[in-house]
Design a protein around this motif. Sequence first.
Motif, PDB file in Angstrom:
ATOM      1  N   ASN A  64       0.850  -1.177   0.000  1.00 26.20           N
ATOM      2  CA  ASN A  64       0.000   0.000   0.000  1.00 26.20           C
ATOM      3  C   ASN A  64       0.889   1.230   0.000  1.00 26.20           C
ATOM      4  OD1 ASN A  64      -3.017  -0.712   0.114  1.00 26.20           O
ATOM      5  ND2 ASN A  64      -2.055  -2.182   1.471  1.00 26.20           N
ATOM      6  N   ALA A  65       1.190   1.748   1.135  1.00 23.03           N
ATOM      7  CA  ALA A  65       2.073   2.909   1.168  1.00 23.03           C
ATOM      8  C   ALA A  65       3.493   2.486   0.798  1.00 23.03           C
ATOM      9  CB  ALA A  65       2.059   3.545   2.547  1.00 23.03           C
ATOM     10  N   MET A  66       4.181   3.369   0.101  1.00 21.57           N
ATOM     11  CA  MET A  66       5.562   3.131  -0.307  1.00 21.57           C
ATOM     12  C   MET A  66       6.408   4.303   0.189  1.00 21.57           C
ATOM     13  SD  MET A  66       5.513   0.355  -2.340  1.00 21.57           S
ATOM     14  CE  MET A  66       6.890   0.489  -3.452  1.00 21.57           C
ATOM     15  N   GLY A  67       7.658   4.023   0.413  1.00 15.45           N
ATOM     16  CA  GLY A  67       8.504   5.096   0.933  1.00 15.45           C
ATOM     17  C   GLY A  67       9.929   4.998   0.435  1.00 15.45           C
ATOM     18  N   TRP A  68      10.630   6.078   0.594  1.00 14.85           N
ATOM     19  CA  TRP A  68      12.065   6.133   0.339  1.00 14.85           C
ATOM     20  C   TRP A  68      12.764   6.532   1.636  1.00 14.85           C
ATOM     21  CZ3 TRP A  68      14.561   4.577  -3.978  1.00 14.85           C
ATOM     22  CH2 TRP A  68      13.811   4.452  -5.152  1.00 14.85           C
ATOM     23  N   PHE A  69      13.816   5.819   1.931  1.00 17.78           N
ATOM     24  CA  PHE A  69      14.679   6.127   3.061  1.00 17.78           C
ATOM     25  C   PHE A  69      16.101   6.228   2.522  1.00 17.78           C
ATOM     26  CE2 PHE A  69      12.038   5.443   6.885  1.00 17.78           C
ATOM     27  CZ  PHE A  69      10.896   4.954   6.274  1.00 17.78           C
ATOM     28  N   ARG A  70      16.964   6.817   3.324  1.00 19.11           N
ATOM     29  CA  ARG A  70      18.371   6.870   2.930  1.00 19.11           C
ATOM     30  C   ARG A  70      19.254   6.679   4.139  1.00 19.11           C
ATOM     31  NH1 ARG A  70      18.720  13.348   1.341  1.00 19.11           N
ATOM     32  NH2 ARG A  70      18.597  14.164   3.467  1.00 19.11           N
ATOM     33  N   ALA A  80       7.302   9.490   1.386  1.00 18.33           N
ATOM     34  CA  ALA A  80       6.386   8.361   1.317  1.00 18.33           C
ATOM     35  C   ALA A  80       5.124   8.770   0.586  1.00 18.33           C
ATOM     36  CB  ALA A  80       6.049   7.840   2.708  1.00 18.33           C
ATOM     37  N   ILE A  81       4.444   7.781   0.039  1.00 19.12           N
ATOM     38  CA  ILE A  81       3.228   8.033  -0.718  1.00 19.12           C
ATOM     39  C   ILE A  81       2.274   6.865  -0.526  1.00 19.12           C
ATOM     40  CG2 ILE A  81       4.161   6.991  -2.830  1.00 19.12           C
ATOM     41  CD1 ILE A  81       2.627   9.173  -4.408  1.00 19.12           C
ATOM     42  N   SER A  82       1.010   7.182  -0.414  1.00 19.42           N
ATOM     43  CA  SER A  82       0.020   6.118  -0.331  1.00 19.42           C
ATOM     44  C   SER A  82      -0.236   5.572  -1.729  1.00 19.42           C
ATOM     45  CB  SER A  82      -1.289   6.650   0.274  1.00 19.42           C
ATOM     46  OG  SER A  82      -1.834   7.670  -0.558  1.00 19.42           O
ATOM     47  N   TRP A  83      -0.576   4.279  -1.778  1.00 22.30           N
ATOM     48  CA  TRP A  83      -0.765   3.648  -3.086  1.00 22.30           C
ATOM     49  C   TRP A  83      -2.068   4.099  -3.732  1.00 22.30           C
ATOM     50  CZ3 TRP A  83       3.190   1.891  -5.450  1.00 22.30           C
ATOM     51  CH2 TRP A  83       3.060   1.088  -6.563  1.00 22.30           C
ATOM     52  N   ILE A  84      -3.036   4.384  -2.920  1.00 27.12           N
ATOM     53  CA  ILE A  84      -4.311   4.875  -3.427  1.00 27.12           C
ATOM     54  C   ILE A  84      -4.585   6.230  -2.778  1.00 27.12           C
ATOM     55  CG2 ILE A  84      -6.790   4.451  -3.544  1.00 27.12           C
ATOM     56  CD1 ILE A  84      -6.179   1.480  -3.370  1.00 27.12           C
ATOM     57  N   GLY A  85      -4.789   7.212  -3.574  1.00 29.21           N
ATOM     58  CA  GLY A  85      -5.115   8.525  -3.029  1.00 29.21           C
ATOM     59  C   GLY A  85      -4.014   9.550  -3.180  1.00 29.21           C
ATOM     60  N   GLY A  86      -2.774   9.074  -3.270  1.00 33.11           N
ATOM     61  CA  GLY A  86      -1.698  10.011  -3.522  1.00 33.11           C
ATOM     62  C   GLY A  86      -1.278  10.856  -2.346  1.00 33.11           C
ATOM     63  N   ASN A  87      -1.648  10.471  -1.132  1.00 27.89           N
ATOM     64  CA  ASN A  87      -1.164  11.224   0.029  1.00 27.89           C
ATOM     65  C   ASN A  87       0.346  11.059   0.142  1.00 27.89           C
ATOM     66  OD1 ASN A  87      -3.754  12.008   0.832  1.00 27.89           O
ATOM     67  ND2 ASN A  87      -4.085  10.108   1.942  1.00 27.89           N
ATOM     68  N   ALA A  92      24.182   9.152   0.015  1.00 26.63           N
ATOM     69  CA  ALA A  92      23.657   8.085   0.861  1.00 26.63           C
ATOM     70  C   ALA A  92      23.262   6.913  -0.025  1.00 26.63           C
ATOM     71  CB  ALA A  92      22.432   8.561   1.641  1.00 26.63           C
ATOM     72  N   VAL A  93      22.990   5.800   0.626  1.00 26.59           N
ATOM     73  CA  VAL A  93      22.315   4.692  -0.054  1.00 26.59           C
ATOM     74  C   VAL A  93      20.821   4.919   0.125  1.00 26.59           C
ATOM     75  CG1 VAL A  93      21.949   2.216  -0.167  1.00 26.59           C
ATOM     76  CG2 VAL A  93      24.231   3.125   0.362  1.00 26.59           C
ATOM     77  N   TYR A  94      20.108   4.896  -0.976  1.00 28.57           N
ATOM     78  CA  TYR A  94      18.667   5.146  -0.938  1.00 28.57           C
ATOM     79  C   TYR A  94      17.918   3.829  -1.066  1.00 28.57           C
ATOM     80  CZ  TYR A  94      19.301  10.158  -1.137  1.00 28.57           C
ATOM     81  OH  TYR A  94      19.627  11.459  -0.818  1.00 28.57           O
ATOM     82  N   TYR A  95      16.980   3.639  -0.163  1.00 29.33           N
ATOM     83  CA  TYR A  95      16.215   2.407  -0.105  1.00 29.33           C
ATOM     84  C   TYR A  95      14.739   2.668  -0.389  1.00 29.33           C
ATOM     85  CZ  TYR A  95      20.276   0.500   2.351  1.00 29.33           C
ATOM     86  OH  TYR A  95      21.541   0.100   2.706  1.00 29.33           O
ATOM     87  N   CYS A  96      14.165   1.800  -1.175  1.00 28.12           N
ATOM     88  CA  CYS A  96      12.731   1.794  -1.393  1.00 28.12           C
ATOM     89  C   CYS A  96      12.103   0.841  -0.383  1.00 28.12           C
ATOM     90  CB  CYS A  96      12.447   1.317  -2.816  1.00 28.12           C
ATOM     91  SG  CYS A  96      10.706   1.119  -3.230  1.00 28.12           S
ATOM     92  N   ALA A  97      10.947   1.204   0.131  1.00 26.34           N
ATOM     93  CA  ALA A  97      10.266   0.372   1.111  1.00 26.34           C
ATOM     94  C   ALA A  97       8.774   0.350   0.843  1.00 26.34           C
ATOM     95  CB  ALA A  97      10.537   0.891   2.524  1.00 26.34           C
ATOM     96  N   ALA A  98       8.142  -0.731   1.247  1.00 28.51           N
ATOM     97  CA  ALA A  98       6.699  -0.874   1.055  1.00 28.51           C
ATOM     98  C   ALA A  98       6.079  -1.431   2.323  1.00 28.51           C
ATOM     99  CB  ALA A  98       6.405  -1.797  -0.120  1.00 28.51           C
ATOM    100  N   SER A 131       6.416  10.037  -6.481  1.00 23.87           N
ATOM    101  CA  SER A 131       5.250   9.762  -7.315  1.00 23.87           C
ATOM    102  C   SER A 131       5.123   8.267  -7.522  1.00 23.87           C
ATOM    103  CB  SER A 131       5.363  10.484  -8.662  1.00 23.87           C
ATOM    104  OG  SER A 131       6.511  10.050  -9.364  1.00 23.87           O
ATOM    105  N   ARG A 132       3.966   7.846  -8.012  1.00 24.23           N
ATOM    106  CA  ARG A 132       3.803   6.407  -8.238  1.00 24.23           C
ATOM    107  C   ARG A 132       2.991   6.155  -9.504  1.00 24.23           C
ATOM    108  NH1 ARG A 132      -0.823   8.193  -7.892  1.00 24.23           N
ATOM    109  NH2 ARG A 132      -2.436   7.624  -6.410  1.00 24.23           N
ATOM    110  N   ASP A 133       3.230   5.002 -10.098  1.00 19.09           N
ATOM    111  CA  ASP A 133       2.488   4.550 -11.265  1.00 19.09           C
ATOM    112  C   ASP A 133       1.912   3.190 -10.895  1.00 19.09           C
ATOM    113  OD1 ASP A 133       1.616   3.410 -13.663  1.00 19.09           O
ATOM    114  OD2 ASP A 133       3.119   4.463 -14.833  1.00 19.09           O
ATOM    115  N   ASN A 134       0.660   3.182 -10.533  1.00 18.85           N
ATOM    116  CA  ASN A 134       0.045   1.944 -10.059  1.00 18.85           C
ATOM    117  C   ASN A 134       0.010   0.865 -11.132  1.00 18.85           C
ATOM    118  OD1 ASN A 134      -0.371   3.269  -7.688  1.00 18.85           O
ATOM    119  ND2 ASN A 134      -2.552   3.575  -7.964  1.00 18.85           N
TER     120      ASN A 134
END
Length: 124
Positions: A32-38, A50-57, A92-98, A71-74
Amino acid sequence: QVQLVESGGGLVQAGGSLRLSCAASGRTFNTNAMGWFRQPPGKEREFVAAISWIGGNTAYADTVKGRFTISRDNAKNTVSLQMNSLKLEATAVYYCAARSRMLVVVTASGYDYWGQGTQVAVSS
């Protein structure tokens, strides 16, 4: 299981831009929500956006607000991070998270799946 693969890292001069992408595969209906950390050298992992998967928050760390855009492309199961006006401290090392819940959170412990990371280096 969900697999996350980051791409787009590299070396850039201060003031420049980079676009990171994260492709999700596997049981993506669990995300659902996705995020970037470093994680800067010698420091702890920190929240970036971070961004929600539905709604774009969205949510941003104060240090990147106004310069980074998530941003996201569902349809493609991808999340991107556009980074502009990069500063030296962005190295930094950038990490994607879900996470498997809809609510956007800013703590690493709130995420269930992680990518391997992509290196971003900003030079003067």
